[in-house]
Motif scaffolding. Structure first.
Motif, PDB file in Angstrom:
ATOM      1  N   ARG A 345       0.929  -1.130  -0.020  1.00 56.48           N
ATOM      2  CA  ARG A 345      -0.008  -0.014   0.076  1.00 56.48           C
ATOM      3  C   ARG A 345       0.897   1.334   0.138  1.00 56.48           C
ATOM      4  NH1 ARG A 345      -5.078  -1.209   1.274  1.00 56.48           N
ATOM      5  NH2 ARG A 345      -5.298  -3.377   2.054  1.00 56.48           N
ATOM      6  N   GLY A 347       1.217   5.462  -0.618  1.00 53.26           N
ATOM      7  CA  GLY A 347       0.649   6.898  -0.815  1.00 53.26           C
ATOM      8  C   GLY A 347       1.508   7.893  -1.638  1.00 53.26           C
ATOM      9  N   THR A 370      -2.578   5.033  -3.463  1.00 57.21           N
ATOM     10  CA  THR A 370      -3.529   6.195  -3.234  1.00 57.21           C
ATOM     11  C   THR A 370      -2.701   7.409  -3.272  1.00 57.21           C
ATOM     12  OG1 THR A 370      -4.561   4.806  -1.576  1.00 57.21           O
ATOM     13  CG2 THR A 370      -5.095   7.145  -1.411  1.00 57.21           C
ATOM     14  N   ALA A 396      -6.233   5.270  -6.505  1.00 57.03           N
ATOM     15  CA  ALA A 396      -7.402   5.920  -5.571  1.00 57.03           C
ATOM     16  C   ALA A 396      -6.893   7.567  -5.394  1.00 57.03           C
ATOM     17  CB  ALA A 396      -7.659   5.041  -4.406  1.00 57.03           C
ATOM     18  N   ARG A 398      -7.573  10.964  -3.017  1.00 57.30           N
ATOM     19  CA  ARG A 398      -8.310  11.530  -2.221  1.00 57.30           C
ATOM     20  C   ARG A 398      -8.040  13.035  -2.012  1.00 57.30           C
ATOM     21  NH1 ARG A 398      -9.181   7.715   2.739  1.00 57.30           N
ATOM     22  NH2 ARG A 398      -9.839   9.615   3.614  1.00 57.30           N
ATOM     23  N   LEU A 424      -4.427   5.960   7.889  1.00 61.13           N
ATOM     24  CA  LEU A 424      -4.558   4.950   6.640  1.00 61.13           C
ATOM     25  C   LEU A 424      -3.244   4.236   6.558  1.00 61.13           C
ATOM     26  CD1 LEU A 424      -4.835   7.589   3.722  1.00 61.13           C
ATOM     27  CD2 LEU A 424      -6.621   6.314   4.728  1.00 61.13           C
TER      28      LEU A 424
END
Ligand SMILES: Cc1cc2nc3c(=O)[nH]c(=O)nc-3n(C[C@H](O)[C@H](O)[C@H](O)COP(=O)(O)OP(=O)(O)OC[C@H]3O[C@@H](n4cnc5c(N)ncnc54)[C@H](O)[C@@H]3O)c2cc1C
Length: 507
Positions: A345, A347, A370, A396, A398, A424
């Motif tokens: 994952r 960011g 993300t 994704a 945000r 997160l």
């Protein structure tokens, strides 16, 4: 053509063509037979047969040999000396195209393999370890990192050393350096020109991004004695970009490494000297010559100086960021990062095009990405084609998200908290928050705007368009107040400065 400039040789099966630790090796074009390229543990990386060739980026950079090549069948081949090859690249466009792109791709492939090149042995928490890891990455040096917390051999190696000697760097071929500076490491690897204590030149260029390289190509090709000094790695921000899509003449885009490698080759072709890593630390304006002092004590007296030190990425204003930098927080996404982040994952922070490019690159490498940004709508800051790409690769997005805290241990991130309190679970962060100019070292010597960008032309009270508040000192590219932050404009400004330098010197 290679036969005219090289030497025809033969090798029996099993014969070594070049070996890890050798100072240099020739470019090898295979006429008959086959050769295997091996890593330090003797593992085969690749084989090349007739019409193939052996050679890598280090033929251009001067770096010592970090792979071994062995004939696996009787060979007849053309060996072209490294210096001769460089000359041929200047003269033959088709050969230069083929070899440069192969060298860049080979380097990228090698960077993704463990156990090749330099070994950096140092603990995770050490700032010095991070400095060397960061430098190796920026240099695109194939390297491995041995953490004594995880590796017994590394722990044993460091146990025998004084803490001031850590990290230990093991070079291909076995030599060891103890806590080397970036310059010491470069020179031990055979990379980069070593400057004299005092140099005198017509044009001194500070910073080797597109603006500096543009000025070096035009300055040297138009007969100025030109020296370019770079504090880290030639190529600047452009060199770290995965793909530059909008540079004139490359409709399919071009990787930053390839664009800047071509520019560096071109600058050297015209005999511009490039010296790395040397950081400019002070500028003392003079009448005939300006004096620039470099880290390490070298001085350069120049009749004209170009400031092309560009800008540096902004950091996140959160506690303990430096503990994560280089381990799980990065400012660029290249092949090693894509490999590291597969199925993790991740960011990506920022609303600009570079954030989007990185997010897409990481998502294509299998990361769950993300993208976090501050504004209400990405379209305010990002090109539409990249917004479409984000969607295509399942990134994704945000909106209105800011990171307030990082969580993890020993530099390994396991989550972030946003300013609205939400947590997160992210294992890696990539920051693309814009940049600040690299001008603090100038002090009061040159007029700058409130953000630190260098003023030129009328705003600086100067006669010339790109001249600063000090006659004979110019600024080009991202470092200049009001410049358009793009490769093409940086190159154009660098080239333009050369014209002004000529006018000044002839006056
Ligand atoms: C990830 C990314 C993607 C990008 N994509 C694109 C794109 O697709 N198209 C486009 O047009 N632009 C793109 N850009 C922007 C473009 O790269 C920059 O506008 C351009 O590199 C600016 O060039 P420059 O030479 O002015 O400065 P830089 O590229 O910033 O180079 C400055 C150099 O000066 C060196 N330096 C700093 N301080 C000192 C010192 N004290 N002494 C000696 N040297 C020093 C630095 O190490 C650096 O190498 C991108 C930028 C990034 C980061």
């Amino acid at each position: 053509m290679l036969a005219r400039h090289g030497e025809e040789r033969t090798a029996a099966a099993g014969e070594t063509l070049f070996e890890i630790g050798d100072e240099t090796y020739p470019f090898i074009a295979i006429v008959e037979g086959e050769a295997a390229v091996l890593d330090g543990a003797g593992q085969e990386i690749v084989r090349h047969g007739a019409s193939g060739f052996l050679g890598e980026m280090n033929l251009l950079s001067g770096q010592t040999v970090f792979l071994t090549a062995v004939a696996t069948a009787p060979m007849r081949y053309l060996a072209v000396d490294r210096e001769v090859l460089r000359g041929l690249l200047f003269e033959d466009g088709a050969l230069a195209d083929l070899l440069l792109s192969a060298f860049v791709e080979r380097r990228e492939a090698l960077q993704q393999r463990q156990g090749i090149g330099v070994e950096i042995v140092g603990p995770r928490g050490s700032a010095e370890t991070r400095r060397l890891l960061d430098f190796a990455k920026r240099m695109k040096l194939p390297h491995s990192w041995l953490d004594p917390g995880e590796d017994r051999e590394a722990a044993a190696l460091l146990k025998a050393l004084d803490p001031a000697e850590v990290p230990l760097v093991r070079l291909p071929g076995g030599a060891e350096l103890r806590r080397p500076s970036n310059g010491e490491l470069s020179r031990a690897l055979g990379i980069g020109l070593e400057l004299g204590q005092r140099e005198e030149v017509d044009l001194l260029i500070l910073g080797g991004g597109p603006a500096g390289l543009g000025a070096a190509v035009y300055g040297a090709s138009e007969g100025l004695d030109t020296l370019l000094v770079e504090s880290t790695v030639l190529g600047g921000q452009a060199g770290s970009s995965r793909r530059i899509e909008n540079y004139l003449g490359f409709p399919a885009g071009i990787s930053g490494t390839e664009l800047t490698s071509r520019a560096i080759t071109q600058a050297r072709k015209f005999r511009a000297r490039t010296a790395t890593p040397y950081r400019a630390e002070a500028l003392q304006p003079g009448e005939e010559r300006h004096l620039v002092r470099l880290e390490g004590g070298n001085e350069v007296a120049a009749r004209a100086v170009l400031l092309s030190t560009g800008a540096e990425y902004r950091r996140l204003p959160v506690a303990d960021l430096d503990r994560y930098e280089g381990i799980s927080v990065f400012y660029a996404a290249g092949p090693p990062e894509a490999q590291l982040c597969g199925a993790q994952r991740v960011g990506v922070v920022g609303g600009g095009n570079s954030a989007a490019q990185a997010a897409v690159w990481l998502a294509r490498g299998g990361a769950l990405v993300t993208l976090l940004h501050r504004r209400a709508d990405l379209a305010e800051t990002m090109s539409q084609y990249l917004i479409d790409e984000l969607q295509r690769y399942g990134v994704a997005v945000r909106d209105r998200s800011e990171i307030a805290a990082l969580h993890g241990e020993d530099g390994e991130l396991d989550g972030v908290t946003l300013s609205d309190g939400e947590r997160l679970p992210l294992s890696f962060l990539f920051l693309f928050l814009g940049a600040s100019p690299c001008t603090e070292w100038l002090g009061e010597a040159i007029a700058r705007d409130a953000k630190g960008f260098v003023l030129t032309g009328e705003e600086a009270g100067a006669e010339g368009l790109l001249e600063t508040s000090v006659p004979g000192v110019y600024a080009a590219g991202d470092v200049r107040a009001g410049s358009i932050k793009r490769c093409a404009t940086a190159v154009g400004e660098g080239a333009t400065v050369v014209r002004f330098v000529h006018e000044r010197l002839s006056a």
